[in-house]
Design a protein around this motif. Structure first.
Motif, PDB file in Angstrom:
ATOM      1  N   UNK A 172       0.830  -1.211   0.000  1.00 54.88           N
ATOM      2  CA  UNK A 172       0.000   0.000   0.000  1.00 54.88           C
ATOM      3  C   UNK A 172       0.864   1.260   0.000  1.00 54.88           C
ATOM      4  N   UNK A 173       0.383   2.291  -0.665  1.00 57.57           N
ATOM      5  CA  UNK A 173       1.039   3.600  -0.690  1.00 57.57           C
ATOM      6  C   UNK A 173      -0.047   4.660  -0.548  1.00 57.57           C
ATOM      7  N   UNK A 174       0.300   5.781   0.103  1.00 58.72           N
ATOM      8  CA  UNK A 174      -0.654   6.878   0.296  1.00 58.72           C
ATOM      9  C   UNK A 174      -0.119   8.136  -0.370  1.00 58.72           C
ATOM     10  N   UNK A 175      -0.988   8.818  -1.113  1.00 57.58           N
ATOM     11  CA  UNK A 175      -0.702  10.152  -1.635  1.00 57.58           C
ATOM     12  C   UNK A 175      -1.570  11.131  -0.855  1.00 57.58           C
ATOM     13  N   UNK A 176      -0.929  12.086  -0.165  1.00 65.63           N
ATOM     14  CA  UNK A 176      -1.648  13.056   0.658  1.00 65.63           C
ATOM     15  C   UNK A 176      -1.656  14.410  -0.034  1.00 65.63           C
ATOM     16  N   UNK A 177      -2.846  14.921  -0.303  1.00 65.01           N
ATOM     17  CA  UNK A 177      -2.980  16.196  -0.998  1.00 65.01           C
ATOM     18  C   UNK A 177      -3.349  17.331  -0.072  1.00 65.01           C
ATOM     19  N   UNK A 178      -3.650  18.481  -0.665  1.00 64.96           N
ATOM     20  CA  UNK A 178      -3.985  19.665   0.097  1.00 64.96           C
ATOM     21  C   UNK A 178      -5.222  19.499   0.958  1.00 64.96           C
ATOM     22  N   UNK A 179      -6.125  18.585   0.575  1.00 59.19           N
ATOM     23  CA  UNK A 179      -7.316  18.356   1.376  1.00 59.19           C
ATOM     24  C   UNK A 179      -7.007  17.850   2.763  1.00 59.19           C
ATOM     25  N   UNK A 180      -5.880  17.138   2.912  1.00 60.72           N
ATOM     26  CA  UNK A 180      -5.483  16.658   4.237  1.00 60.72           C
ATOM     27  C   UNK A 180      -5.114  17.835   5.131  1.00 60.72           C
ATOM     28  N   UNK A 181      -4.342  18.765   4.573  1.00 62.05           N
ATOM     29  CA  UNK A 181      -3.953  19.941   5.363  1.00 62.05           C
ATOM     30  C   UNK A 181      -5.157  20.810   5.696  1.00 62.05           C
ATOM     31  N   UNK A 182      -6.016  21.077   4.709  1.00 63.78           N
ATOM     32  CA  UNK A 182      -7.164  21.949   4.954  1.00 63.78           C
ATOM     33  C   UNK A 182      -8.109  21.357   6.000  1.00 63.78           C
ATOM     34  N   UNK A 183      -8.159  20.023   6.048  1.00 65.59           N
ATOM     35  CA  UNK A 183      -9.044  19.363   7.010  1.00 65.59           C
ATOM     36  C   UNK A 183      -8.396  19.214   8.380  1.00 65.59           C
ATOM     37  N   UNK A 184      -7.111  19.490   8.485  1.00 66.78           N
ATOM     38  CA  UNK A 184      -6.406  19.282   9.746  1.00 66.78           C
ATOM     39  C   UNK A 184      -6.315  17.814  10.101  1.00 66.78           C
ATOM     40  N   UNK A 185      -6.047  16.977   9.081  1.00 69.50           N
ATOM     41  CA  UNK A 185      -6.089  15.526   9.264  1.00 69.50           C
ATOM     42  C   UNK A 185      -4.706  14.894   9.360  1.00 69.50           C
ATOM     43  N   UNK A 186      -3.705  15.675   9.759  1.00 73.86           N
ATOM     44  CA  UNK A 186      -2.346  15.142   9.802  1.00 73.86           C
ATOM     45  C   UNK A 186      -2.210  13.964  10.773  1.00 73.86           C
ATOM     46  N   UNK A 187      -2.840  14.074  11.935  1.00 75.21           N
ATOM     47  CA  UNK A 187      -2.733  13.000  12.931  1.00 75.21           C
ATOM     48  C   UNK A 187      -3.366  11.713  12.423  1.00 75.21           C
ATOM     49  N   UNK A 188      -4.539  11.834  11.798  1.00 71.23           N
ATOM     50  CA  UNK A 188      -5.221  10.639  11.265  1.00 71.23           C
ATOM     51  C   UNK A 188      -4.424  10.015  10.126  1.00 71.23           C
ATOM     52  N   UNK A 189      -3.813  10.849   9.287  1.00 68.95           N
ATOM     53  CA  UNK A 189      -2.982  10.331   8.202  1.00 68.95           C
ATOM     54  C   UNK A 189      -1.816   9.527   8.762  1.00 68.95           C
ATOM     55  N   UNK A 190      -1.168  10.059   9.777  1.00 68.87           N
ATOM     56  CA  UNK A 190      -0.038   9.359  10.395  1.00 68.87           C
ATOM     57  C   UNK A 190      -0.479   8.011  10.967  1.00 68.87           C
ATOM     58  N   UNK A 232      -3.740   4.734  -2.151  1.00 69.26           N
ATOM     59  CA  UNK A 232      -4.759   5.541  -1.485  1.00 69.26           C
ATOM     60  C   UNK A 232      -4.432   7.014  -1.728  1.00 69.26           C
ATOM     61  N   UNK A 233      -5.331   7.712  -2.400  1.00 62.93           N
ATOM     62  CA  UNK A 233      -5.140   9.130  -2.702  1.00 62.93           C
ATOM     63  C   UNK A 233      -6.149   9.915  -1.863  1.00 62.93           C
ATOM     64  N   UNK A 234      -5.640  10.757  -0.960  1.00 63.05           N
ATOM     65  CA  UNK A 234      -6.506  11.471  -0.021  1.00 63.05           C
ATOM     66  C   UNK A 234      -6.370  12.975  -0.234  1.00 63.05           C
ATOM     67  N   UNK A 235      -7.475  13.640  -0.544  1.00 55.19           N
ATOM     68  CA  UNK A 235      -7.472  15.093  -0.651  1.00 55.19           C
ATOM     69  C   UNK A 235      -6.707  15.622  -1.840  1.00 55.19           C
ATOM     70  N   UNK A 236      -6.653  14.864  -2.919  1.00 58.00           N
ATOM     71  CA  UNK A 236      -5.956  15.297  -4.136  1.00 58.00           C
ATOM     72  C   UNK A 236      -6.733  14.824  -5.346  1.00 58.00           C
ATOM     73  N   UNK A 237      -6.757  15.672  -6.381  1.00 61.49           N
ATOM     74  CA  UNK A 237      -7.398  15.275  -7.629  1.00 61.49           C
ATOM     75  C   UNK A 237      -6.502  14.365  -8.453  1.00 61.49           C
ATOM     76  N   UNK A 238      -5.259  14.174  -7.991  1.00 54.72           N
ATOM     77  CA  UNK A 238      -4.247  13.458  -8.753  1.00 54.72           C
ATOM     78  C   UNK A 238      -4.142  14.101 -10.142  1.00 54.72           C
ATOM     79  N   UNK A 239      -4.028  15.408 -10.113  1.00 54.34           N
ATOM     80  CA  UNK A 239      -4.018  16.186 -11.338  1.00 54.34           C
ATOM     81  C   UNK A 239      -2.658  16.258 -11.991  1.00 54.34           C
ATOM     82  N   UNK A 240      -2.442  17.314 -12.755  1.00 53.67           N
ATOM     83  CA  UNK A 240      -1.271  17.387 -13.631  1.00 53.67           C
ATOM     84  C   UNK A 240       0.042  17.236 -12.877  1.00 53.67           C
TER      85      UNK A 240
END
Length: 557
Positions: free
Chosen positions: A211-229, A277-285
C-alpha cells in the motif's frame, strides 16, 4: 435634532460579517461600494487596502491559508470585480474559504434595463460563476444578513472555496430600521463517507502487500495530519505529499517519500503499489507527474469534491472530508486483522523509501544542479522552523514543491490555478492574519518568494506592505525573464520566444516606497535572509541568478 447616524444596508453587511467572526477585510473602495466603506468606519473590522483587486483576492486567500479562517474581500462593480477573478481562481482551485462582497449598479439598471451605467456588466454574477462555488444577488437590505450567513456556510462546507454575494448600490445605501446584527451562525454541512465504501476500502487494504498513500492539500485543509499518520503507520505504507499537501506528513519519517512528485523513481513506487490511497488530491497534472502516472493496482480516492473523483484514474471514489474519512479508516483498521505483511519485492517499506530517495538524490547529482540545491538548502536553513512561506510560480517554487521541508511552518504556493503574482500579496494577507490571531510582529514575519516576472504582477503592493507595516520579507529571484517558460520553450523548440524581460531596479524601486531592500549574490542568500528576518516591517532581497529545473528522468529514459 439627533446626531445619530442612520444605519443602512452597508451596516448590515459589516455587522453580519463581524457576528460571523470576521476581523479583517481586504479590497479597494469603489463608487458603487461606498456604502460598504462608510459602514466600515462604524465597525471594528480592520480594512487592508491593496492597490490591485487581484492582489486583494490573493491577500484574502493568504489570510485564510495562514489562519484557517474565512478570508473576506470587498469589491467594487465591473472592472474591480473582474480584476479579482484570477486571484479567486486560485482560491477556488485550492479550496480556500472566502466570502466576497461585491457591489452592483442600482437595482433599476440590473438586467440591462438601463444601458450605459458606469461599471455596468450584463451579468456580473455570471463572470464569477467559474471561480466561486456560490453566487447570489441581494435585492433588499433586509435580505443581507441571511444571504451572507448562507454564503459563509457554503464557504466552509467541503469542498471549501470562495463564495460571491453582490449587493446593488442603492441597497447598500438604503436606510434600515432593524436592530444591529449581534448574532449569526453559519455551520458547515457534514459530508460523512458512505460506510459501505469505507468497508470496501478496508477490505482492499487488509489484503494489501504494497500500500502507498498520496496526501494532498485536502489533508492539510481538514487538519487531518494526525489521522494520516495513524493510517500510514497502521498499514506500514509509504506516504507521498503533493505540493498542496506539503507538511501533511512528517518529512523525516521513515515512511516519508517527501514531496518528490515530479521524479520518475517516486512515480514508479506509486505505480507498483497494489493499493494506492489518494486522499485530498485530484491526482491532477503535477501530482500525477504530468499524467504519466499509470497505477497497476487498485486505487482508492478520497476527496470532498465529487467532480475530481475518478476524473483522471479509475478508482474506488469516496466523497468525504479527508479528516472524517481518515477517522473512519483508523477506527475500522484498528479492529481489522491485516492478513499480510508489507513486502516490496524483498524490501521493507522503510528500506524502499530510503532506496527511492537515494535514487532521487543520485539523479540530481548527475544533472549538475549544485547551485540550485545549495540555494534552496540555504533558504531552508535560514528560515525559522515555524515560519510560513508563500511561493509564486517561479523556478524556486517548482523546486520547493519537491524539496521543501515545511517543518513546523506552512508551505503555500499557487499550484492550484498557477497564476502569477500570488506570492507577495498572499504573504501580506498571511502575516496580517497571524497578527490578528495574536502573534507578535516578530512571530508574524513571513517569507514571500517570486521571480522577476511574477513580482511585477504585485509590485504595487509594496505600498500596501509599507502602509500597514507588514512584517514580510520578499525574496525576488531575478533571472531576466519568465524562467519556467524559457525552460519549457527551449526544451520543446530549442529556443525561447518572448520570455526575456526588461526589469526595473528592484532595489531602488522598493526603496522608493520606503521599503528597505538590497541586492545580494546567490551564495549570500542565507545571511541576507537572517538579517532581513530580524528587521521591522517589510523588506526586499533581490538575487540575480539563473536557476534550472531538475529533470524527472535521466536522458534517454
Amino acid at each position: 435634532m439627533s446626531n445619530e447616524v442612520q444605519r443602512n444596508g452597508g451596516d448590515l453587511v459589516v455587522e453580519t460579517l463581524s457576528a460571523l467572526g470576521a476581523k479583517t477585510v481586504f479590497g479597494i473602495p469603489g463608487q458603487h461600494a461606498l456604502g460598504l466603506f462608510d459602514a466600515l468606519s462604524r465597525s471594528n473590522l480592520q480594512f487592508i487596502s491593496s492597490r490591485v483587486e487581484n492582489n486583494s483576492a490573493f491577500a484574502a486567500d493568504g489570510y485564510s491559508r495562514a489562519t484557517g479562517e474565512v478570508g473576506v474581500l470587498f469589491l467594487s462593480t465591473g472592472p474591480g470585480a473582474l480584476t479579482s477573478l484570477a486571484g479567486l481562481q486560485e482560491a477556488y482551485a485550492t479550496g480556500v474559504p472566502m466570502v466576497v462582497i461585491a457591489s452592483q449598479i442600482p437595482l433599476d439598471g440590473l438586467g440591462a434595463r438601463r444601458k450605459g451605467m458606469l461599471h455596468q456588466l450584463d451579468d456580473q454574477k455570471a463572470s464569477a460563476a467559474n471561480v466561486t462555488k456560490f453566487q447570489q444577488t441581494v435585492h433588499h437590505a433586509s435580505g443581507i444578513p441571511s444571504a451572507i450567513q448562507d454564503a459563509w456556510a457554503q464557504a466552509v462546507t467541503v469542498p471549501m472555496g470562495p463564495v460571491w454575494v453582490e449587493v446593488p448600490q442603492d441597497v447598500l445605501l438604503a436606510p434600515v430600521f432593524v436592530p444591529p446584527v449581534h448574532d449569526a451562525l453559519a455551520e458547515a454541512y457534514e459530508h460523512p463517507p458512505r460506510v459501505e465504501l469505507i468497508d470496501e476500502a478496508v477490505r482492499w487494504l487488509s489484503d494489501a502487500k504494497r500500500p502507498v498513500i498520496v496526501a494532498g492539500g485536502g489533508v492539510r485543509r481538514a487538519g487531518a495530519e494526525s489521522e494520516l499518520l495513524q493510517v500510514a503507520e497502521k498499514l506500514n505504507a509509504p506516504v507521498l505529499c503533493t505540493p498542496g499537501g506539503n507538511g501533511a506528513f512528517p518529512w523525516e519519517h521513515e515512511l516519508s517519500l517527501q514531496s518528490w512528485v515530479e521524479d520518475r523513481y517516486v512515480t514508479e513506487v506509486l505505480e507498483d503499489a497494489d493499493v494506492l490511497v489518494v486522499v485530498g488530491s485530484s491526482l491532477g497534472e503535477v501530482s500525477s507527474n504530468y499524467f504519466t502516472l499509470a497505477p497497476r493496482g487498485h486505487m482508492i480516492q478520497i476527496d470532498a469534491e465529487p467532480r475530481v473523483l475518478e476524473s483522471n484514474t479509475p478508482a474506488l471514489g469516496i466523497r468525504a472530508d479527508a479528516k472524517t474519512a481518515l477517522e473512519f479508516l483508523v477506527s475500522k483498521l484498528n479492529t481489522t486483522q491485516l492478513s499480510s505483511s508489507p513486502d516490496w519485492h524483498g524490501q521493507s517499506p522503510a528500506q524502499l523509501v530510503t532506496q527511492t530517495l537515494g535514487k532521487v538524490q543520485n539523479r540530481l547529482r548527475g544533472q549538475g544542479l549544485d547551485l540550485e540545491q545549495k540555494f534552496m538548502a540555504d533558504i531552508r536553513e535560514a528560515v525559522p522552523a515555524d515560519m510560513q512561506t508563500f511561493w509564486d510560480m517561479t523556478i524556486a517554487a517548482y523546486w520547493g514543491w519537491s524539496c521543501w521541508d515545511s517543518r513546523d511552518g506552512e508551505f503555500h504556493s499557487a499550484q492550484g490555478a498557477g497564476g502569477l503574482g500570488f506570492g507577495f500579496p498572499s504573504a501580506i494577507g498571511g502575516s496580517i492574519g497571524l497578527q490578528i490571531k495574536g502573534a507578535s510582529a516578530e512571530q508574524a514575519r513571513v517569507l514571500a518568494v517570486s521571480g522577476d516576472g511574477s513580482s511585477m504582477y504585485s509590485i504595487a503592493e509594496l505600498a500596501t506592505a509599507k502602509q500597514h507595516n507588514v512584517p514580510v520579507t520578499w525574496l525576488i529571484v531575478d533571472d531576466g525573464g519568465y524562467g519556467i517558460l524559457r525552460e519549457y520553450m527551449e526544451g520543446a523548440f530549442g529556443k525561447a520566444t518572448a520570455t526575456e524581460l526588461t526589469r526595473p531596479d528592484f532595489v531602488a524601486l522598493a526603496q522608493s516606497f520606503g521599503v528597505p531592500a538590497r541586492l545580494v549574490e546567490a551564495d549570500q542568500i542565507g545571511e541576507a535572509l537572517r538579517e532581513s528576518f530580524a528587521g521591522e516591517g517589510p523588506n526586499v532581497i533581490v538575487v540575480q541568478t539563473l536557476l534550472r529545473m531538475f529533470a524527472p528522468t535521466h536522458l534517454g529514459e
